[in-house]
Design a protein around this motif. Sequence first.
Motif, PDB file in Angstrom:
ATOM      1  N   PHE A  47      35.702-104.715  -2.560  1.00 16.58           N
ATOM      2  CA  PHE A  47      34.550-105.232  -3.687  1.00 16.58           C
ATOM      3  C   PHE A  47      32.882-105.536  -3.078  1.00 16.58           C
ATOM      4  N   GLN A  48      32.299-105.826  -2.341  1.00 17.34           N
ATOM      5  CA  GLN A  48      31.288-105.873  -1.705  1.00 17.34           C
ATOM      6  C   GLN A  48      30.868-104.321  -1.089  1.00 17.34           C
ATOM      7  N   PRO A  49      30.258-103.371  -1.977  1.00 16.95           N
ATOM      8  CA  PRO A  49      30.764-101.558  -1.708  1.00 16.95           C
ATOM      9  C   PRO A  49      30.070-101.196  -0.885  1.00 16.95           C
ATOM     10  N   ASP A  50      28.888-101.530  -0.743  1.00 18.65           N
ATOM     11  CA  ASP A  50      27.387-101.868   0.396  1.00 18.65           C
ATOM     12  C   ASP A  50      27.317-102.286   1.596  1.00 18.65           C
ATOM     13  N   HIS A  51      28.690-102.918   2.153  1.00 24.88           N
ATOM     14  CA  HIS A  51      28.782-103.645   2.967  1.00 24.88           C
ATOM     15  C   HIS A  51      29.433-103.178   3.602  1.00 24.88           C
ATOM     16  N   TYR A  52      31.247-102.718   2.846  1.00 28.01           N
ATOM     17  CA  TYR A  52      32.135-102.327   3.175  1.00 28.01           C
ATOM     18  C   TYR A  52      31.798-100.805   4.042  1.00 28.01           C
ATOM     19  N   VAL A  53      30.825-100.180   3.445  1.00 22.44           N
ATOM     20  CA  VAL A  53      30.962 -98.959   3.681  1.00 22.44           C
ATOM     21  C   VAL A  53      29.806 -98.654   5.711  1.00 22.44           C
ATOM     22  N   LYS A  54      29.476-100.128   5.840  1.00 23.36           N
ATOM     23  CA  LYS A  54      28.785-100.111   6.826  1.00 23.36           C
ATOM     24  C   LYS A  54      29.498-100.704   8.076  1.00 23.36           C
ATOM     25  N   CYS A  55      30.523-101.773   7.726  1.00 15.03           N
ATOM     26  CA  CYS A  55      31.771-102.074   8.886  1.00 15.03           C
ATOM     27  C   CYS A  55      33.158-102.588   8.395  1.00 15.03           C
ATOM     28  N   TRP A  56      33.846-101.253   7.609  1.00 19.86           N
ATOM     29  CA  TRP A  56      34.632-100.769   7.599  1.00 19.86           C
ATOM     30  C   TRP A  56      36.179-100.430   9.049  1.00 19.86           C
ATOM     31  N   ARG A  57      35.538 -99.966   9.162  1.00 19.24           N
ATOM     32  CA  ARG A  57      35.439 -99.819  10.728  1.00 19.24           C
ATOM     33  C   ARG A  57      36.182-100.870  11.998  1.00 19.24           C
ATOM     34  N   ASN A  58      35.571-101.884  10.879  1.00 18.89           N
ATOM     35  CA  ASN A  58      35.894-102.823  12.123  1.00 18.89           C
ATOM     36  C   ASN A  58      37.430-103.886  11.550  1.00 18.89           C
ATOM     37  N   PHE A  59      37.835-103.122  10.308  1.00 21.51           N
ATOM     38  CA  PHE A  59      38.835-104.135   9.957  1.00 21.51           C
ATOM     39  C   PHE A  59      39.715-102.877   9.664  1.00 21.51           C
ATOM     40  N   HIS A  60      39.499-102.026   9.097  1.00 21.02           N
ATOM     41  CA  HIS A  60      41.495-100.830   9.066  1.00 21.02           C
ATOM     42  C   HIS A  60      40.216 -99.146  10.280  1.00 21.02           C
ATOM     43  N   VAL A  61      42.089 -98.480   9.774  1.00 18.78           N
ATOM     44  CA  VAL A  61      41.705 -97.615  10.789  1.00 18.78           C
ATOM     45  C   VAL A  61      41.345 -95.798   9.784  1.00 18.78           C
ATOM     46  N   ARG A  62      41.274 -95.870   8.567  1.00 18.86           N
ATOM     47  CA  ARG A  62      40.447 -95.194   7.992  1.00 18.86           C
ATOM     48  C   ARG A  62      40.112 -96.237   6.872  1.00 18.86           C
ATOM     49  N   PRO A  63      38.815 -95.967   5.567  1.00 19.11           N
ATOM     50  CA  PRO A  63      38.221 -96.836   4.831  1.00 19.11           C
ATOM     51  C   PRO A  63      39.253 -96.410   3.219  1.00 19.11           C
ATOM     52  N   LEU A  64      38.924 -97.499   2.995  1.00 15.08           N
ATOM     53  CA  LEU A  64      39.972 -98.016   1.964  1.00 15.08           C
ATOM     54  C   LEU A  64      39.025 -97.386   0.481  1.00 15.08           C
ATOM     55  N   ASP A  65      39.946 -96.933  -0.433  1.00 11.08           N
ATOM     56  CA  ASP A  65      38.743 -97.073  -1.788  1.00 11.08           C
ATOM     57  C   ASP A  65      38.435 -98.240  -2.866  1.00 11.08           C
ATOM     58  N   ALA A  66      37.501 -98.274  -2.671  1.00  9.43           N
ATOM     59  CA  ALA A  66      37.177 -99.456  -2.529  1.00  9.43           C
ATOM     60  C   ALA A  66      37.461 -99.383  -4.759  1.00  9.43           C
ATOM     61  N   SER A  67      37.411 -98.112  -4.765  1.00 12.29           N
ATOM     62  CA  SER A  67      37.300 -98.088  -7.026  1.00 12.29           C
ATOM     63  C   SER A  67      38.470 -98.341  -7.232  1.00 12.29           C
ATOM     64  N   THR A  68      39.255 -97.804  -6.127  1.00 22.92           N
ATOM     65  CA  THR A  68      40.865 -98.774  -6.448  1.00 22.92           C
ATOM     66  C   THR A  68      41.039-100.588  -6.891  1.00 22.92           C
ATOM     67  N   LYS A  69      40.222-101.027  -6.388  1.00 24.06           N
ATOM     68  CA  LYS A  69      39.853-102.175  -6.507  1.00 24.06           C
ATOM     69  C   LYS A  69      39.585-103.080  -7.503  1.00 24.06           C
ATOM     70  N   THR A  70      38.485-102.146  -7.887  1.00 17.46           N
ATOM     71  CA  THR A  70      37.923-102.292  -8.963  1.00 17.46           C
ATOM     72  C   THR A  70      38.422-101.794 -10.384  1.00 17.46           C
ATOM     73  N   SER A  71      39.349-101.047 -10.119  1.00 19.23           N
ATOM     74  CA  SER A  71      39.718-100.476 -11.818  1.00 19.23           C
ATOM     75  C   SER A  71      40.722-101.040 -12.245  1.00 19.23           C
ATOM     76  N   THR A  72      41.518-101.784 -10.794  1.00 17.95           N
ATOM     77  CA  THR A  72      42.228-102.532 -11.175  1.00 17.95           C
ATOM     78  C   THR A  72      41.839-103.777 -11.642  1.00 17.95           C
ATOM     79  N   PHE A  73      41.133-104.644 -11.602  1.00 16.16           N
ATOM     80  CA  PHE A  73      40.387-105.895 -11.436  1.00 16.16           C
ATOM     81  C   PHE A  73      40.245-105.925 -12.689  1.00 16.16           C
ATOM     82  N   THR A  74      39.260-104.312 -13.011  1.00 17.25           N
ATOM     83  CA  THR A  74      38.397-104.393 -14.471  1.00 17.25           C
ATOM     84  C   THR A  74      40.016-104.123 -15.608  1.00 17.25           C
TER      85      THR A  74
END
Length: 85
Positions: free
Chosen positions: A52-79
């Motif tokens: 939910f923090q796309p600017d930060h996620y772009v910089k740190c996703w490697r610390n948490f995930h094998v491949r980047p997750l699609d942040a737009s999915t989360k936003t559209s689900t909540f919207t």
Amino acid sequence: PKCDIVIHGGDFTNTGEPEQVEDMCRWFAELKENGTVQHDIICIAGNHDLTFQPDHYVKCWRNFHVRPLDASTKTSTFTYFWAYS
């Protein structure tokens, strides 16, 4: 117990996983449908909800995930949830 509003103060996912976001949306919808929450549900993304923090996620996703997750999915689900619940 029944209430007027629910405020969820974040960290509803471990690290922004789409399945956990969708699960939270389903639970919120259930609370509205069964009358547990009479009016509004307010959810604030926390520091664990990385996608939910796309600017930060772009910089740190490697610390948490094998491949980047699609942040737009989360936003559209909540919207979708907020628009139709």
